[in-house]
Scaffold this motif. Structure first.
Motif, PDB file in Angstrom:
ATOM      1  N   GLY A   1       0.926  -1.294  -0.094  1.00 20.11           N
ATOM      2  CA  GLY A   1      -0.045   0.064   0.038  1.00 20.11           C
ATOM      3  C   GLY A   1       0.923   1.321   0.024  1.00 20.11           C
ATOM      4  O   GLY A   1       2.075   1.354  -0.735  1.00 20.11           O
ATOM      5  N   PHE A   2       0.517   2.165   1.135  1.00 22.37           N
ATOM      6  CA  PHE A   2       1.258   3.519   0.858  1.00 22.37           C
ATOM      7  C   PHE A   2       2.796   3.463   1.037  1.00 22.37           C
ATOM      8  O   PHE A   2       3.268   4.187   0.380  1.00 22.37           O
ATOM      9  N   ASP A   3       3.177   2.556   1.633  1.00 24.04           N
ATOM     10  CA  ASP A   3       4.664   2.272   1.858  1.00 24.04           C
ATOM     11  C   ASP A   3       5.385   2.096   0.454  1.00 24.04           C
ATOM     12  O   ASP A   3       6.372   2.402   0.250  1.00 24.04           O
TER      13      ASP A   3
ATOM     14  N   ALA B   1       9.032  11.649  -1.556  1.00 29.99           N
ATOM     15  CA  ALA B   1       7.966  10.788  -2.109  1.00 29.99           C
ATOM     16  C   ALA B   1       6.690  10.475  -1.398  1.00 29.99           C
ATOM     17  O   ALA B   1       5.843  10.341  -1.814  1.00 29.99           O
ATOM     18  N   ALA B   2       6.947  10.655  -0.025  1.00 25.53           N
ATOM     19  CA  ALA B   2       5.846  10.326   0.945  1.00 25.53           C
ATOM     20  C   ALA B   2       4.696  11.557   0.677  1.00 25.53           C
ATOM     21  O   ALA B   2       3.762  11.304   0.683  1.00 25.53           O
ATOM     22  N   LEU B   3       5.426  12.624   0.671  1.00 25.80           N
ATOM     23  CA  LEU B   3       4.402  13.779   0.302  1.00 25.80           C
ATOM     24  C   LEU B   3       3.784  13.624  -0.886  1.00 25.80           C
ATOM     25  O   LEU B   3       2.503  14.051  -1.034  1.00 25.80           O
ATOM     26  N   THR B   4       4.445  13.259  -1.955  1.00 29.48           N
ATOM     27  CA  THR B   4       3.935  13.302  -3.132  1.00 29.48           C
ATOM     28  C   THR B   4       3.039  12.032  -3.328  1.00 29.48           C
ATOM     29  O   THR B   4       1.868  12.241  -3.948  1.00 29.48           O
TER      30      THR B   4
ATOM     31  N   ARG C   1      -1.676  10.088  -3.953  1.00 27.83           N
ATOM     32  CA  ARG C   1      -2.293   8.879  -4.653  1.00 27.83           C
ATOM     33  C   ARG C   1      -2.674   7.945  -3.714  1.00 27.83           C
ATOM     34  O   ARG C   1      -2.601   6.572  -4.126  1.00 27.83           O
ATOM     35  N   LEU C   2      -3.224   8.391  -2.486  1.00 29.43           N
ATOM     36  CA  LEU C   2      -3.470   7.301  -1.506  1.00 29.43           C
ATOM     37  C   LEU C   2      -4.384   6.366  -1.917  1.00 29.43           C
ATOM     38  O   LEU C   2      -5.554   6.746  -2.402  1.00 29.43           O
ATOM     39  N   GLU C   3      -4.219   4.930  -1.754  1.00 34.22           N
ATOM     40  CA  GLU C   3      -5.157   4.119  -1.820  1.00 34.22           C
ATOM     41  C   GLU C   3      -5.799   3.454  -0.703  1.00 34.22           C
ATOM     42  O   GLU C   3      -4.681   3.088  -0.031  1.00 34.22           O
ATOM     43  N   THR C   4      -6.926   2.990  -0.687  1.00 35.19           N
ATOM     44  CA  THR C   4      -7.151   2.094   0.490  1.00 35.19           C
ATOM     45  C   THR C   4      -7.960   0.934  -0.196  1.00 35.19           C
ATOM     46  O   THR C   4      -8.652   1.157  -0.991  1.00 35.19           O
ATOM     47  N   GLY C   5      -7.474  -0.221   0.563  1.00 39.30           N
ATOM     48  CA  GLY C   5      -8.160  -1.398  -0.168  1.00 39.30           C
ATOM     49  C   GLY C   5      -8.854  -2.132   1.192  1.00 39.30           C
ATOM     50  O   GLY C   5      -8.458  -1.686   2.274  1.00 39.30           O
TER      51      GLY C   5
ATOM     52  N   ARG D   1      -6.321  11.712   3.818  1.00 37.31           N
ATOM     53  CA  ARG D   1      -4.869  12.251   3.433  1.00 37.31           C
ATOM     54  C   ARG D   1      -4.386  13.113   4.427  1.00 37.31           C
ATOM     55  O   ARG D   1      -3.353  13.285   5.143  1.00 37.31           O
ATOM     56  N   SER D   2      -5.765  13.943   4.944  1.00 34.53           N
ATOM     57  CA  SER D   2      -5.309  14.910   6.127  1.00 34.53           C
ATOM     58  C   SER D   2      -5.055  14.244   7.358  1.00 34.53           C
ATOM     59  O   SER D   2      -4.119  15.044   8.129  1.00 34.53           O
TER      60      SER D   2
END
Ligand SMILES: Nc1ncnc2c1ncn2[C@@H]1O[C@H](COP(=O)(O)OP(=O)(O)OP(=O)(O)O)[C@@H](O)[C@H]1O
Length: 318
Positions: free
Chosen positions: A155-157, A185-188, A192-196, A250-251
């Protein structure tokens, strides 16, 4: 009882099989190699340089050398990670001169990148046993397990690990390497945060079922060059650490990342953490995955087994 350091003169010990990855640390390892070589000679350490252009290449070359020759990885996490199949197979010990970008393995061993003195001093210490993780990617061709020393992320990592390959070399006139690169990279990646939907089973018992943006299974404590995702983890305790980010906007993720930097996130209501010997992760749809920081594509299911004391390491903490 801890065995005493090797008291034999350096010249009568088996040679180090040196696996130099000149590209590691964006060329730092290649630039520093003459200094490392001078130090090895000054200390009377016999060594042989192993010619290799990748991890599998290095494993094949190492396998042709006697198993009592320790491997000395000169590079970053990926260089050491690439040697694990051969180290596990032969039982030979691993030494590390950390000259990579993130150097999370160095931190797992209590070493600092570029601190040549300490890294070389450690090489005469008695070997220690560290745990390894054995990962089976259910979708992988042939189902070949992969060995990890530090850990994996989904995921995000992994999105962040992917974005690191796209980060500019310089930002505002300053070089963008190591931790600042990860931060970029983390801020970018937040955009594009994905949740599954994730189901996690630990030692055969259901542990979590629900939305997740990030799942890490760790043997070490940190990744990304400084994010302390599994604080308190111990690669000698026979347990792996599972850390999940559940439903996070995201926030909410941004301040949580700041807490991860300090290792203060485990009590957060949207974070789940547990220790176990065996973890099974199953996502409803494939999620990006990294293995010891190396990108490994998208996967739906994986199973991680802890192999207690499976790796012999010379560079361990005193
Ligand atoms: N023995 C080797 N020789 C050449 N290339 C290698 C070798 N082992 C691994 N590699 C490749 O080189 C890449 C970079 O190496 P490494 O990960 O050590 O450096 P880094 O990415 O700068 O550091 P870090 O992983 O600590 O951030 C790896 O991702 C891997 O693909």
């Amino acid at each position: 009882m801890t065995p005493p350091p090797d008291s034999r003169p350096a010249s009568s010990r088996p040679p180090f099989a040196v696996v130099l990855n000149p590209q590691a640390g964006r060329g730092l390892a290649g630039r520093e190699w003459p200094r490392v070589e001078r130090e090895l000679k000054a200390r009377g350490f016999p060594y042989q340089l192993v010619q290799a252009s990748s991890g599998p290449d290095a494993c094949a070359a190492l396998a042709r050398l006697p198993a009592d020759w320790p491997a000395l990885a000169v590079g970053g996490d990926g260089t050491a990670h690439g040697l694990l199949p051969e180290l596990y197979r032969s039982g030979r010990s691993l030494g590390l001169v950390p000259l990579g970008s993130g150097n999370d393995l160095a931190s797992l061993l209590g070493l600092r990148a570029g601190d040549l003195e300490t890294a070389l001093d450690r090489l005469t210490r008695p070997p220690q046993r560290l745990d390894l993780l054995e990962v089976t990617l259910n979708g992988s061709v042939g189902g070949q397990p992969v060995l990890l020393l530090n850990g994996l992320g989904m995921g995000f990592d992994a999105q962040v690990a992917d974005l690191m390959t796209l980060a500019p070399a310089r930002l505002l006139g300053l070089p963008l390497g190591g931790f600042p690169r990860y931060l970029w990279a983390a801020l970018t990646g937040l955009r594009r945060l994905e949740t599954g939907q994730l189901r996690v089973t630990l030692d055969g018992q259901p542990f979590y079922s629900g939305p997740s943006c990030l799942a890490a299974v760790m043997n070490g404590g940190q990744y990304g060059g400084g994010f302390r995702i599994a604080p308190g983890s111990d690669p000698q305790d026979g347990l792996l650490n599972v850390v999940l980010g559940t439903q996070l906007s995201r926030s909410a993720l941004l301040p949580l990342m700041a807490r991860v930097l300090q290792g203060r996130h485990l009590g957060h209501p949207r974070v789940r953490h547990a220790r176990a010997q065996h973890a099974e992760l199953s996502w409803q749809s494939p999620m990006q995955t990294h293995l010891d920081g190396e990108l490994a594509g998208r996967h739906e299911q994986l199973s991680v087994r802890l192999l207690p004391g499976a790796l012999s390491v010379l560079s361990g903490r005193p």
